[in-house]
Design a protein around this motif. Structure first.
Motif, PDB file in Angstrom:
ATOM      1  N   GLY A 190      -0.884   2.632  -3.575  1.00 49.51           N
ATOM      2  CA  GLY A 190      -2.088   2.088  -2.966  1.00 49.51           C
ATOM      3  C   GLY A 190      -3.051   1.450  -3.952  1.00 49.51           C
ATOM      4  N   TYR A 191      -2.577   1.104  -5.126  1.00 56.29           N
ATOM      5  CA  TYR A 191      -3.406   0.470  -6.152  1.00 56.29           C
ATOM      6  C   TYR A 191      -2.850  -0.911  -6.472  1.00 56.29           C
ATOM      7  N   ARG A 192      -3.610  -1.671  -7.224  1.00 56.60           N
ATOM      8  CA  ARG A 192      -3.116  -2.938  -7.751  1.00 56.60           C
ATOM      9  C   ARG A 192      -3.573  -3.064  -9.192  1.00 56.60           C
ATOM     10  N   ILE A 193      -2.821  -3.819  -9.970  1.00 61.69           N
ATOM     11  CA  ILE A 193      -3.208  -4.032 -11.359  1.00 61.69           C
ATOM     12  C   ILE A 193      -3.715  -5.456 -11.494  1.00 61.69           C
ATOM     13  N   LEU A 194      -4.783  -5.600 -12.245  1.00 62.01           N
ATOM     14  CA  LEU A 194      -5.382  -6.907 -12.471  1.00 62.01           C
ATOM     15  C   LEU A 194      -5.435  -7.211 -13.950  1.00 62.01           C
ATOM     16  N   LYS A 195      -5.196  -8.460 -14.286  1.00 57.22           N
ATOM     17  CA  LYS A 195      -5.388  -8.904 -15.654  1.00 57.22           C
ATOM     18  C   LYS A 195      -6.792  -9.492 -15.760  1.00 57.22           C
TER      19      LYS A 195
END
Length: 76
Positions: free
Chosen positions: A26-31
């Motif tokens: 349920g998470y996302r990774i962002l640059k």
């Protein structure tokens, strides 16, 4: 522009696997993006964002794909 091109910790395969792991939880990774992105790219690569948009880990974009997997107790 990818400052980590050719670096063994930042292969497209590892990044995609880390994204999938984060998504299943349920998470996302962002640059980094925006005017501070070049500075923050020097500190790391990603941060974890939860469903509400809050930073869960890596507030200064210091997470590698392996760190993202380790955060969820998995191994890349």
């Amino acid at each position: 522009m990818n400052l980590f091109e050719g670096h063994p910790e930042f292969t497209p395969d590892l990044i995609n696997r880390a994204r999938r792991i984060a998504k299943t939880h349920g998470y996302r990774i962002l640059k980094p993006h925006g005017r501070m992105s070049l500075y923050e790219w020097g500190l790391g690569a990603f941060r974890l964002i939860d469903a509400e948009g809050n930073i869960a880990a890596g507030d200064r974009h210091q997470l590698t794909p392996r760190d993202v997997a380790r955060h969820f107790g998995e191994i890349l």
